[in-house]
Design an enzyme around this catalytic site. Structure first.
Site, PDB file in Angstrom:
ATOM      1  CB  CYS A 283      29.444  43.742  58.290  1.00 31.39           C
ATOM      2  SG  CYS A 283      30.355  44.511  59.971  1.00 31.39           S
TER       3      CYS A 283
ATOM      4  CD  GLU B  80      23.333  34.478  57.085  1.00 32.49           C
ATOM      5  OE1 GLU B  80      23.704  34.929  55.884  1.00 32.49           O
ATOM      6  OE2 GLU B  80      23.986  34.719  57.931  1.00 32.49           O
TER       7      GLU B  80
ATOM      8  CE  LYS C 175      31.543  37.682  58.825  1.00 31.08           C
ATOM      9  NZ  LYS C 175      30.667  37.351  57.534  1.00 31.08           N
TER      10      LYS C 175
ATOM     11  CG  HIS D 132      26.968  38.345  57.240  1.00 35.75           C
ATOM     12  ND1 HIS D 132      27.914  39.008  56.696  1.00 35.75           N
ATOM     13  CD2 HIS D 132      26.504  39.043  58.570  1.00 35.75           C
ATOM     14  CE1 HIS D 132      28.202  40.192  57.414  1.00 35.75           C
ATOM     15  NE2 HIS D 132      27.383  40.172  58.622  1.00 35.75           N
TER      16      HIS D 132
ATOM     17  CG  HIS E 239      32.559  40.036  61.392  1.00 36.74           C
ATOM     18  ND1 HIS E 239      32.700  40.723  59.868  1.00 36.74           N
ATOM     19  CD2 HIS E 239      31.372  40.515  61.678  1.00 36.74           C
ATOM     20  CE1 HIS E 239      31.542  41.413  59.638  1.00 36.74           C
ATOM     21  NE2 HIS E 239      30.612  41.008  60.623  1.00 36.74           N
TER      22      HIS E 239
ATOM     23  CG  PHE F 102      26.220  47.465  62.806  1.00 37.52           C
ATOM     24  CD1 PHE F 102      25.877  46.324  63.137  1.00 37.52           C
ATOM     25  CD2 PHE F 102      27.284  48.290  63.889  1.00 37.52           C
ATOM     26  CE1 PHE F 102      26.263  45.601  64.427  1.00 37.52           C
ATOM     27  CE2 PHE F 102      27.580  47.477  64.841  1.00 37.52           C
ATOM     28  CZ  PHE F 102      27.005  46.353  65.405  1.00 37.52           C
TER      29      PHE F 102
END
Length: 404
Positions: A161, A310, A328, A299, A333, A393
């Site tokens: 991502c 975060e 998002k 993010h 996403h 990931f």
């Protein structure tokens, strides 16, 4: 400031569930709009996903484009817009001085999934000879090169991502090194596919809400992300080259850094140390300090674990409390496209002096630090430095420092 030559963005393009074109997505995010989703009860029971609205030759003319995998089609439309907006004519530019960097997490997963079904149900002889040209992860870059006559370097970045954001950084490095005069960047992914959704659902990463407002970054009732798809493109150049051709300047890429957690296959490091290292390195690359950051495009996946880490990181690094938003909430996403989409939106926020709200988040998680999350409606804020963060990931972390 950095001693390196300034790198500017001269054109952008976008394809998201909000529509085609950067303006369409910007308006939806600025309004905090809830988008119509697509639910596929037979394949993904109760799962709310966001799909790009169907389009045809009116947006993607050219022979053979109708049957390409969506991740390639989205890239083509986004790049067409970005190149046109930059003032370039790709039919006449010096193709050997132009590069392409695509960030993608999955490649042609829809094409591969359909081929597997055909193989299982009807046999090997029914599998298309176009399977690999339409599904290999580098084929978006290859198809873009053919369409826009690019004969310089062509790279595909895979960082889950964070792919779209890392692609911007790799493009920046090509320009700094003098390898290219122009680099076309694109983050793209088309993962609204049953097997992809099933995998994320099995991990517990998808929201358990069936509602259209299920994506709620940093909210007290967040429960996971909403699967989405799309693409964003940028045309990047050295500032002197852009000035010589009197090109429009959308914004600047001031700093970039990427790090790896080396901690867990899918979970970010619980203390956010890898992400923090990326942010600090990107700011050092830009010749700036943490106090110079006026806005953070987070993010913000809407997952309990990511948002908590975060949020604490933002609070720790930026005690002066810059404004924070997470796109998002509206867009879901988009996986490998997310970093590029969010960078383009952060540039638009710098340019317009408007910070979009974090959609669907009305009550911020009380366990999070008191970050200045923009909610409810857009905020007017004149700022010149923004940070965009992307996590993926495999422990991938990327930070981009952007300027007006």
């Amino acid at each position: 400031m950095s001693a390196h030559p300034p790198i500017v963005v001269t054109g952008t393009g976008m394809v998201t569930p909000a529509g085609t074109g950067t303006d369409a997505t910007w308006r939806a995010v600025l309004d905090g709009r809830t988008l119509a989703g697509s639910v596929r009860p037979a394949d993904m029971p109760g799962r709310h996903c966001l799909s790009v609205p169907a389009f045809g030759r009116e947006l993607l003319p050219g022979r053979g484009t109708a049957h390409l995998d969506p991740f390639i089609r989205y890239a083509l439309v986004a790049v067409d817009e970005a190149v046109a907006a930059s003032g370039h004519d790709s039919r006449s530019w010096e193709g050997h001085r132009v590069g392409i960097v695509v960030g993608c997490g999955l490649g042609g997963i829809s094409t591969t999934s359909d081929a597997q079904t055909r193989l299982t149900e009807r046999g090997a002889d029914t599998v298309s000879p176009y399977l690999h040209p339409r599904s290999l992860i580098n084929m978006a870059a290859g198809t873009l090169a053919i369409r826009h006559h690019v004969t310089g370097p062509s790279h595909t970045v895979v960082a889950a991502c964070a792919s779209g954001a890392v692609a911007i950084g790799v493009a920046r490095d090509l320009l700094r090194a003098g390898t290219c005069d122009t680099v076309v960047v694109c983050g793209t992914d088309a993962g609204v596919v049953p097997v992809v959704a099933a995998g994320f659902a099995a991990m517990g990463a998808l929201s358990d809400s069936f509602a259209a407002d299920a994506s709620r970054p940093f909210a007290s009732d967040r429960s996971g992300f909403v699967l989405s798809e799309g693409a964003a493109a940028l045309v990047m150049e050295r500032e002197d080259s852009a000035r010589d051709r009197e090109a429009p300047v959308v914004g600047r890429v001031l700093g970039y850094a990427a790090t790896t957690d080396a901690h867990h296959p899918v979970q970010p490091h619980p203390d956010g140390s890898g992400a923090e290292a990326a942010v600090r390195a990107a700011l050092a690359d830009a010749g700036l300090g943490t106090g110079d950051v006026e806005h953070v495009n987070a993010h913000g996946t809407s997952t309990p674990f990511n948002d908590r880490i975060e949020g604490r990181l933002i609070d720790r690094l930026f005690p002066h409390r810059p404004s924070v938003t997470a796109n998002k909430g509206v867009l879901g996403h988009t996986l490998g496209a997310a970093g590029a989409i969010e960078a383009v939106l952060a540039l638009r926020a710098l340019r317009t002096g408007l910070v979009p709200p974090t959609a669907h988040t009305s009550s911020v998680d009380g366990e999070l630090p008191a970050i200045d999350l923009v909610v409810g409606e857009a905020r007017r804020q004149r700022h010149s430095v923004a940070l965009s963060t992307s996590l993926g990931f495999g422990g991938a972390n990327c930070a981009l420092v952007l300027g007006a």
